[in-house]
Design an enzyme around this catalytic site. Sequence first.
Site, PDB file in Angstrom:
ATOM      1  CB  CYS A  84      -1.051  -7.660   1.732  1.00 46.43           C
ATOM      2  SG  CYS A  84       0.464  -8.296   0.975  1.00 46.43           S
ATOM      3  CG  HIS A 135      -1.692  -6.665  -2.585  1.00 44.36           C
ATOM      4  ND1 HIS A 135      -1.281  -5.982  -1.460  1.00 44.36           N
ATOM      5  CD2 HIS A 135      -3.062  -6.614  -2.580  1.00 44.36           C
ATOM      6  CE1 HIS A 135      -2.340  -5.530  -0.813  1.00 44.36           C
ATOM      7  NE2 HIS A 135      -3.439  -5.909  -1.472  1.00 44.36           N
ATOM      8  CG  HIS A 153      -6.834  -5.406   0.313  1.00 43.43           C
ATOM      9  ND1 HIS A 153      -5.887  -4.816  -0.508  1.00 43.43           N
ATOM     10  CD2 HIS A 153      -7.906  -4.583   0.277  1.00 43.43           C
ATOM     11  CE1 HIS A 153      -6.377  -3.699  -1.017  1.00 43.43           C
ATOM     12  NE2 HIS A 153      -7.597  -3.535  -0.570  1.00 43.43           N
TER      13      HIS A 153
END
Length: 343
Positions: free
Chosen positions: A259, A307, A319
Amino acid sequence: MVSHRRSSQPGLTRSARGTVLSVAAATAAALGAGAAPAGAEPGTGAEATRAEVDRLYEEAERATERFNEAGERVEHLKDRVAHARDRVARSQERINRMREGLGSVAGAQYRSGGMDPALALLLSQDPDGYLEAAAGLDRISELHAAALSDLRREQRHLGQERAEASRDLAELERSRSAVSRHKSTVERKLGEARRLLAALPAEEREGYGRPSRSGRDALPELSGLTAGSPHAAAATTAARSVVGRPYVWGANGPSGFDCSGLVQWSYAQAGVGLPRTSQAQAYAGRRVPLSQARPGDIVTYRSDASHVGMYVGNGQVVHAPYPGAAVRYDPVGMMPVHAVTRV
């Protein structure tokens, strides 16, 4: 339906016992296949397995960010150790030149009929003792005293440089150990998740990894919303260009991403250097409200910012979601938002 009340009969016939065992076996088989029987508690079977896989992936992602942070620290320390070693070598060269200069003076004095006792001490086996005593020696000239003072100062500096290099080396080894430890954690969590997924029926496994499970891989409508800056626009374009490439933990492109690796790589294509971890990326610019998010803004998630994605407009982020899923678009509210940061 199988009753859970005790039978009023003193026992079961062979036929009845066979019927009960058959029902029990069928129920166990259904549970083993991931299908919860009627009346089963919620959160069992395949759904519980998927929830556990989600949990393991989340823990693996946190460990991945710690791995990335430790790796970044290792690279920083490697540079510091290299510079410290260079400084030590240069200091040693200066000390050697100073000693050679003072040795030349001693040689000249010897050839002229004698050696100054102070210079003789310098060339002894205990030069540090000499340096402590040199200031009190009346016979040393002002020029020689200045040279000896410089030598003493340079020796102290060399000691400090060596101590700093030793500290950096020790910290480097600790950071390398942390990298290895976090890597083991990630691999263990991912291994557990893979084993759980492998136990699911084929259609359940396919459903788990399908992009439409929570997002999509098609470019969403952006409604004409412009990016917050030219480099944010370029970063957004870069992130969109790699939709469909795989999630690879610890990777920052271009063939695979985790990520934070995706966000770092995308901004690098725009000429902007970002930190490696999602936690650091949350502080890489100024915070803006989610309601004012624009393409290129960094969106971090969960209370620990473990994240991260990039806002692209129309309530969507791009993402790298989790292992086994490609880079894709998902709703910005797919999980609790920690911060929106404009670079």
